[in-house]
Design a protein around this motif. Sequence first.
Motif, PDB file in Angstrom:
ATOM      1  N   PHE A   1       0.795  -1.229   0.000  1.00 34.05           N
ATOM      2  CA  PHE A   1       0.000   0.000   0.000  1.00 34.05           C
ATOM      3  C   PHE A   1       0.826   1.276   0.000  1.00 34.05           C
ATOM      4  O   PHE A   1       0.341   2.321   0.386  1.00 34.05           O
ATOM      5  N   THR A   2       2.052   1.214  -0.440  1.00 37.60           N
ATOM      6  CA  THR A   2       2.898   2.399  -0.452  1.00 37.60           C
ATOM      7  C   THR A   2       3.146   2.869  -1.884  1.00 37.60           C
ATOM      8  O   THR A   2       3.188   2.058  -2.799  1.00 37.60           O
ATOM      9  N   ASP A   3       3.287   4.160  -2.054  1.00 37.85           N
ATOM     10  CA  ASP A   3       3.549   4.695  -3.394  1.00 37.85           C
ATOM     11  C   ASP A   3       5.007   5.084  -3.573  1.00 37.85           C
ATOM     12  O   ASP A   3       5.371   5.761  -4.524  1.00 37.85           O
ATOM     13  N   GLN A   4       5.861   4.634  -2.653  1.00 35.89           N
ATOM     14  CA  GLN A   4       7.301   4.858  -2.744  1.00 35.89           C
ATOM     15  C   GLN A   4       8.001   3.506  -2.709  1.00 35.89           C
ATOM     16  O   GLN A   4       7.556   2.596  -2.009  1.00 35.89           O
ATOM     17  N   GLU A   5       9.107   3.399  -3.434  1.00 40.39           N
ATOM     18  CA  GLU A   5       9.903   2.177  -3.308  1.00 40.39           C
ATOM     19  C   GLU A   5      10.534   2.157  -1.926  1.00 40.39           C
ATOM     20  O   GLU A   5      11.024   3.171  -1.431  1.00 40.39           O
ATOM     21  N   ARG A   6      10.511   0.994  -1.324  1.00 43.79           N
ATOM     22  CA  ARG A   6      11.127   0.776  -0.017  1.00 43.79           C
ATOM     23  C   ARG A   6      11.961  -0.493  -0.093  1.00 43.79           C
ATOM     24  O   ARG A   6      11.563  -1.467  -0.730  1.00 43.79           O
TER      25      ARG A   6
ATOM     26  N   VAL B   1      13.994   4.429   1.822  1.00 44.24           N
ATOM     27  CA  VAL B   1      12.740   4.829   1.191  1.00 44.24           C
ATOM     28  C   VAL B   1      13.122   5.723   0.029  1.00 44.24           C
ATOM     29  O   VAL B   1      13.911   6.657   0.187  1.00 44.24           O
ATOM     30  N   GLY B   2      12.578   5.431  -1.125  1.00 43.35           N
ATOM     31  CA  GLY B   2      12.919   6.209  -2.306  1.00 43.35           C
ATOM     32  C   GLY B   2      11.727   6.970  -2.843  1.00 43.35           C
ATOM     33  O   GLY B   2      10.902   7.462  -2.082  1.00 43.35           O
ATOM     34  N   VAL B   3      11.636   7.011  -4.142  1.00 45.96           N
ATOM     35  CA  VAL B   3      10.540   7.678  -4.835  1.00 45.96           C
ATOM     36  C   VAL B   3       9.714   6.607  -5.551  1.00 45.96           C
ATOM     37  O   VAL B   3       9.892   5.422  -5.307  1.00 45.96           O
ATOM     38  N   LYS B   4       8.861   7.019  -6.450  1.00 44.01           N
ATOM     39  CA  LYS B   4       7.942   6.081  -7.108  1.00 44.01           C
ATOM     40  C   LYS B   4       8.645   4.955  -7.857  1.00 44.01           C
ATOM     41  O   LYS B   4       8.160   3.828  -7.884  1.00 44.01           O
ATOM     42  N   ASP B   5       9.797   5.247  -8.464  1.00 46.50           N
ATOM     43  CA  ASP B   5      10.421   4.225  -9.296  1.00 46.50           C
ATOM     44  C   ASP B   5      11.877   3.913  -8.965  1.00 46.50           C
ATOM     45  O   ASP B   5      12.569   3.294  -9.765  1.00 46.50           O
TER      46      ASP B   5
ATOM     47  N   HIS C   1      12.326  -5.488  -2.015  1.00 44.01           N
ATOM     48  CA  HIS C   1      11.865  -4.129  -2.291  1.00 44.01           C
ATOM     49  C   HIS C   1      10.628  -4.183  -3.177  1.00 44.01           C
ATOM     50  O   HIS C   1      10.366  -5.180  -3.830  1.00 44.01           O
ATOM     51  N   ASN C   2       9.870  -3.114  -3.138  1.00 47.29           N
ATOM     52  CA  ASN C   2       8.619  -3.078  -3.878  1.00 47.29           C
ATOM     53  C   ASN C   2       8.739  -2.260  -5.152  1.00 47.29           C
ATOM     54  O   ASN C   2       9.640  -1.444  -5.303  1.00 47.29           O
ATOM     55  N   HIS C   3       7.808  -2.507  -6.048  1.00 46.23           N
ATOM     56  CA  HIS C   3       7.609  -1.701  -7.249  1.00 46.23           C
ATOM     57  C   HIS C   3       6.186  -1.147  -7.177  1.00 46.23           C
ATOM     58  O   HIS C   3       5.227  -1.866  -7.486  1.00 46.23           O
ATOM     59  N   PRO C   4       6.035   0.102  -6.744  1.00 45.75           N
ATOM     60  CA  PRO C   4       4.694   0.685  -6.643  1.00 45.75           C
ATOM     61  C   PRO C   4       3.936   0.692  -7.967  1.00 45.75           C
ATOM     62  O   PRO C   4       2.707   0.724  -7.977  1.00 45.75           O
ATOM     63  N   SER C   5       4.639   0.630  -9.079  1.00 48.13           N
ATOM     64  CA  SER C   5       3.997   0.617 -10.395  1.00 48.13           C
ATOM     65  C   SER C   5       3.174  -0.647 -10.621  1.00 48.13           C
ATOM     66  O   SER C   5       2.325  -0.694 -11.499  1.00 48.13           O
ATOM     67  N   GLY C   6       3.466  -1.686  -9.834  1.00 50.23           N
ATOM     68  CA  GLY C   6       2.793  -2.967 -10.012  1.00 50.23           C
ATOM     69  C   GLY C   6       3.546  -3.917 -10.915  1.00 50.23           C
ATOM     70  O   GLY C   6       3.201  -5.084 -11.027  1.00 50.23           O
ATOM     71  N   ASN C   7       4.602  -3.440 -11.578  1.00 50.21           N
ATOM     72  CA  ASN C   7       5.416  -4.271 -12.462  1.00 50.21           C
ATOM     73  C   ASN C   7       6.316  -5.169 -11.615  1.00 50.21           C
ATOM     74  O   ASN C   7       7.174  -4.692 -10.880  1.00 50.21           O
ATOM     75  N   LEU C   8       6.120  -6.451 -11.745  1.00 45.87           N
ATOM     76  CA  LEU C   8       6.882  -7.407 -10.945  1.00 45.87           C
ATOM     77  C   LEU C   8       8.268  -7.698 -11.522  1.00 45.87           C
ATOM     78  O   LEU C   8       9.137  -8.227 -10.842  1.00 45.87           O
TER      79      LEU C   8
ATOM     80  N   SER D   1      14.078  -4.247 -12.778  1.00 48.81           N
ATOM     81  CA  SER D   1      14.641  -3.228 -13.669  1.00 48.81           C
ATOM     82  C   SER D   1      16.115  -3.545 -13.911  1.00 48.81           C
ATOM     83  O   SER D   1      16.712  -4.378 -13.213  1.00 48.81           O
ATOM     84  N   ALA D   2      16.705  -2.861 -14.872  1.00 44.88           N
ATOM     85  CA  ALA D   2      18.141  -3.029 -15.121  1.00 44.88           C
ATOM     86  C   ALA D   2      18.928  -2.633 -13.877  1.00 44.88           C
ATOM     87  O   ALA D   2      19.937  -3.265 -13.543  1.00 44.88           O
ATOM     88  N   GLU D   3      18.464  -1.604 -13.170  1.00 42.00           N
ATOM     89  CA  GLU D   3      19.128  -1.177 -11.934  1.00 42.00           C
ATOM     90  C   GLU D   3      19.015  -2.255 -10.855  1.00 42.00           C
ATOM     91  O   GLU D   3      19.977  -2.510 -10.124  1.00 42.00           O
ATOM     92  N   ASP D   4      17.857  -2.901 -10.744  1.00 39.04           N
ATOM     93  CA  ASP D   4      17.689  -3.993  -9.769  1.00 39.04           C
ATOM     94  C   ASP D   4      18.710  -5.097 -10.016  1.00 39.04           C
ATOM     95  O   ASP D   4      19.337  -5.610  -9.083  1.00 39.04           O
TER      96      ASP D   4
END
Length: 108
Positions: A13-18, A38-42, A67-74, A77-80
């Motif tokens: 339920f968070t809109d920030q990556e944690r 705690v980061g930002v949305k992406d 860590h979560n992806h608030p975008s819903g994309n499971l 990322s290249a950074e991950d």
Amino acid sequence: MRDIAAVARGLHFTDQERVYALHLNAAGDVASIQPLSVGVKDSAPVPLEKLAEAISQRRSAGVVLVHNHPSGNLGPSAEDIAVTRTLRGKLPLRAHYVVANGKAARIA
């Protein structure tokens, strides 16, 4: 691993990556859960020095990152993927999971 499921529920339920570190004991059980950043949305930073210090202080046999992806994309990322490779070479990283929409996917 039920600890990953518990962390995943908290991230749903968070809109920030944690980013969280699950510190493992010698038996491979989760001994403690550490909020790392705690980061930002992406994106969210993974503080290598902070994590290394915590591993040493807690005498962790290993660590699992979640860590979560608030975008819903499971998908990772290249950074991950890059962060996972970096940590694997320097710390006892046992696994790295992305959580989104109540599901978890293992990166490594």
